[in-house]
Design a protein around this motif. Structure first.
Motif, mmCIF file in Angstrom:
data_model
loop_
_atom_site.group_PDB
_atom_site.id
_atom_site.type_symbol
_atom_site.label_atom_id
_atom_site.label_comp_id
_atom_site.label_asym_id
_atom_site.label_seq_id
_atom_site.Cartn_x
_atom_site.Cartn_y
_atom_site.Cartn_z
ATOM 1 N N ASN A 96 0.827 -1.210 0.000
ATOM 2 C CA ASN A 96 0.000 0.000 0.000
ATOM 3 C C ASN A 96 0.861 1.260 0.000
ATOM 4 N N GLY A 97 1.967 1.217 0.744
ATOM 5 C CA GLY A 97 2.847 2.376 0.791
ATOM 6 C C GLY A 97 3.496 2.639 -0.553
ATOM 7 N N GLY A 98 3.938 1.573 -1.220
ATOM 8 C CA GLY A 98 4.568 1.739 -2.522
ATOM 9 C C GLY A 98 3.608 2.237 -3.574
ATOM 10 N N VAL A 99 2.406 1.675 -3.591
ATOM 11 C CA VAL A 99 1.402 2.095 -4.576
ATOM 12 C C VAL A 99 0.985 3.541 -4.314
ATOM 13 N N SER A 100 0.833 3.896 -3.025
ATOM 14 C CA SER A 100 0.459 5.273 -2.674
ATOM 15 C C SER A 100 1.528 6.269 -3.100
ATOM 16 N N ALA A 101 2.775 5.802 -3.150
ATOM 17 C CA ALA A 101 3.876 6.681 -3.570
ATOM 18 C C ALA A 101 3.951 6.809 -5.087
ATOM 19 N N GLY A 102 3.038 6.154 -5.789
ATOM 20 C CA GLY A 102 2.983 6.277 -7.234
ATOM 21 C C GLY A 102 3.817 5.250 -7.993
#
Length: 367
Positions: free
Chosen positions: A327-333
């Motif tokens: 989730n953190g990686g996807v949220s970072a684009g």
């Protein structure tokens, strides 16, 4: 030509084994299965992806290791019969570890899955070790060929009593019927198992192809001749496997005879390249991590099966460490496929930490 034990450990084999274990860990632990690059997935049925090479490569290495290890033991004057109890013990331990990983962490024995990766490795090791001790190479050649041809004929000629016969669809073959009829407990695919009973026979043949490579390595040929033998022999097997594919499709789930030759040929060529680069030329740059994993390969695999209890559970709160990472990686684009791969690499690094500790302290767990 006389066989003789190697004067020192074959670093290239450790490196190759380690690369294989790294591959196993990476393909088994993506951040999210729906976001997995195609080469890191198994072929749905017929055909093969790079992921489908990992398991047979390890089985091939088992065969090589048997010849190297037991040639050394015999050269020291050990009786063949005295080695059998240790072979049985090791096979049972590896098989038991596989069963443990299949029930961990729920320990739901009512729905236990009996087959598995380590279970197949245990059976192949047991069969090939006994064949090495008690049969000639000529017998092993004939038996290996008989396994491949006999398995081919069984699969293409004997239909599933209830489903008929189709090599284009899962579950419509005699191997599936044998699995569903004779294996108790849960099967990986419901009515059949990719590590089932009948398909273990050609897997033994994969181990025997590794033994052929092992015989070449312990022969009195020069190191350069050994490299040529591994490369040329591997290429011939690879070509034969691809020709056989026209009549009996390459299929990891069934462990088809064409799959055996296709993957063993590739394994032999990879081993030949590693042997030339590391043991002939003496190049070791970039090999350390592979050697670390390779010297405690089964231990690393077991760790990778246990560690998800920490990384995949929600003990941190509402989300697991894996989901927080995704989730953190996807949220970072970042592309979710990239994040999923990065998680697999990070998980592999987590597995590396304990095996590195073992390696630095010269602890090599032999199971």
């Amino acid at each position: 030509m006389a066989d003789k034990p190697l004067s020192k450990r074959l670093i290239s084999l450790d490196f190759f084994r380690g690369l294989t274990i790294i591959g196993m860990i990476i393909v088994n632990t993506p951040g999210a299965y729906q976001y997995t690059f195609a080469p890191l997935k198994h072929a749905e049925w017929n055909g093969a992806t790079p992921t489908d090479y990992v398991f047979p490569f390890f089985i091939f290495i088992v065969g090589v290791s048997i010849v190297l290890a037991y040639t050394k033991y015999l050269s020291k004057g050990r009786e063949r019969g005295a080695m059998v109890p240790k072979i049985i013990k090791r096979s049972l331990i590896i098989f038991g570890l596989g069963l443990f990983l299949n029930v961990f962490p729920e320990f739901d024995f009512a729905n236990i899955r009996i087959p598995g990766v380590l279970q197949r490795i245990a059976i192949v090791f047991f069969a090939c070790a006994l064949l090495f001790l008690y049969t000639s190479r000529r017998t092993q050649w004939w038996l290996g060929g008989a396994l491949l041809v006999g398995y081919w004929l069984m699969i293409v000629l004997i239909p599933h009593p209830g489903e008929g016969l189709s090599l284009a669809e899962p579950g419509k073959n005699i191997a599936a019927w044998i699995d569903s009829t004779f294996i108790p407990g849960r099967l990986y695919q419901g009515t059949w198992d990719p590590e089932g009973i009948l398909s273990t026979l050609p897997a033994i043949a994969t181990g025997m192809t590794g033994m052929i490579a092992g015989y070449l390595i312990v022969s009195d040929r020069t190191r350069e001749q050994k490299v040529v033998g591994l490369m040329v022999g591997g290429f011939v097997a690879f070509v034969l496997g691809n020709v056989w594919n026209w009549f009996f499709p390459i299929n990891k789930h069934l462990w088809t005879s064409s799959y055996v030759l296709h993957t063993s040929g590739l394994a032999s060529m990879v081993l030949g390249a590693c042997y030339y680069w590391i043991d002939v030329l003496g190049k070791s740059n970039g090999t350390f991590a592979g050697v670390v994993f390779g010297t405690n390969a089964i231990t690393a695999y077991v760790i990778s099966g246990i560690l998800p209890i920490v990384t995949h559970s929600d003990w941190l709160g509402d989300e697991s460490l894996r989901s927080l990472f995704m989730n953190g990686g996807v949220s970072a684009g970042i592309n979710p496929f990239v994040v999923s791969l990065l998680w697999a690499l990070f998980f592999c690094f987590l597995c590396y930490i304990p095996v590195y500790f073992l390696y630095k302290n010269k602890i090599f767990i032999k199971v």
